[in-house]
Design an enzyme around this catalytic site. Sequence first.
Site, mmCIF file in Angstrom:
data_model
loop_
_atom_site.group_PDB
_atom_site.id
_atom_site.type_symbol
_atom_site.label_atom_id
_atom_site.label_comp_id
_atom_site.label_asym_id
_atom_site.label_seq_id
_atom_site.Cartn_x
_atom_site.Cartn_y
_atom_site.Cartn_z
ATOM 1 C CE LYS A 76 61.907 43.730 -11.975
ATOM 2 N NZ LYS A 76 60.703 43.124 -12.378
ATOM 3 C CB SER A 151 62.350 39.939 -12.975
ATOM 4 O OG SER A 151 61.413 40.862 -13.387
ATOM 5 C CB SER A 175 58.527 39.782 -13.734
ATOM 6 O OG SER A 175 59.346 39.188 -14.526
#
Length: 469
Positions: A76, A151, A175
């Site tokens: 990520k 996210s 997220s």
Amino acid sequence: MTCLDLTALERSVAIKDQRLAVVELMEATLDRIEAVNGALNAIVSLRDRDDLMGEARAVQDAPRKGWLHGIPIAIKDLAHARGLPTSMGSPLFAGQVANYDEPMVARLRDAGAIVIGKTNVPEFGLGSHTFNPVHGTTVNPYDHGRTAGGSSGGAAVALATGMLSVADGSDMMGSLRNPAGWNNVYGLRPTWGTVPSDPVGDVFMHQLATLGPMARTPADLAALLDTMTGPLAGQPLSVAAEATLPMLSQPPGTLRIGWLGDWGGALPFEEGILPLSEAALRQIGGLGHQISDVAAPFDAARMWNSWTDLRSFSIASGLYPLFADAETRDRLKTSAQWEIARGMTLTGTELNTASLARSDWYHCCMDLFREIDVLVLPSAQCWPFEVGMEHVKEIAGVHMDTYHRWMQVVIPASLVGLPVVNIPIGFGDNGLPAGLQLIGPRGAEGRLLQLAQQWHDLTDWPNARRPVI
């Protein structure tokens, strides 16, 4: 069946038994990325193909390091991975290459993973919609006109489409859970402190966000979690955790499962989400568990006020240097500026009030878990929305007064650091996927994963309805 149809654990065994070559897996992975990523924009900063194939050949002949030996993974784009950019979706950091691995990334590499690139995020991870001015927008594989969530949106899309078999994520305000639910995969927010973050800056005060795993099966989720976990010397509040993968061979027994629904009417939901969630609960009950409705156990407004104050304070503490500089302030997204400005005006009394509310909610949770084993809420209050929208502004006629109010359903677990597993629960009449949050007391990851495994054995939604790519 191709090697990309294998789970991460199946790939691991196949590589160990020399039934699958690391170079074959790498080539298939890069071919899949080349075929589908252009339309989805899930993986960014992808390394050079020749370099990756060279590393795969070297790993093929090297001693086995761990269960991830030779398995491609993308990190990520909020976490540092040596040799790769960490843009965090911000033009202020675009092109800056990390010179070290964060602890979580180091643990994945130590287990044998080959890091191939990054997964896309919103700017600084703010907002559950993955778009930014550096890498652009990640779209939902089930409807390219819809958001992938965030996210960890890039990670979820990469999993759903077979570009990755496992992925790391992070979760402050859903997220991990929101994108997992919106992309028909699994995500696990662990007990706070179980997966330690990079020990930079303050390591005591800001207990809201955590790192965690994402996958297409609960077993892969457990295996990746076990790799990520463990105390870290630089993180004084990190904790030891029992290995979860061995637990999945046993059922959880009869569980008392409490349905929180719309929190006594405090949470608005778009049409279709609650009925789909309740249908999934009936299926779970059919596995032998006891399902009951739970009345709203805590004042929703008090919890929300506590959350928004502590969140703004946390974000402001990390990003204030960028806000203080007039040259960089205007290059921050509007929501970041709002969070920082708000966080910097909070008084000590206000923060103490927020912390007391959090403490009261935690004590309430402990009372609940004496009567209930697992609490359940939907993973989101709305369906994936149109990619052209920055955030949801209204749900069921109720105005959303902040950029993140539409994700209020995730804060009961986030506020007090409880473990949550998102399970995919099927699709609405609109063809879009949804998920459920399975919430347990601190340290209950193993039990939640056992329940998720039962659900997966019954439904296997990630394979039952794959996106058309």
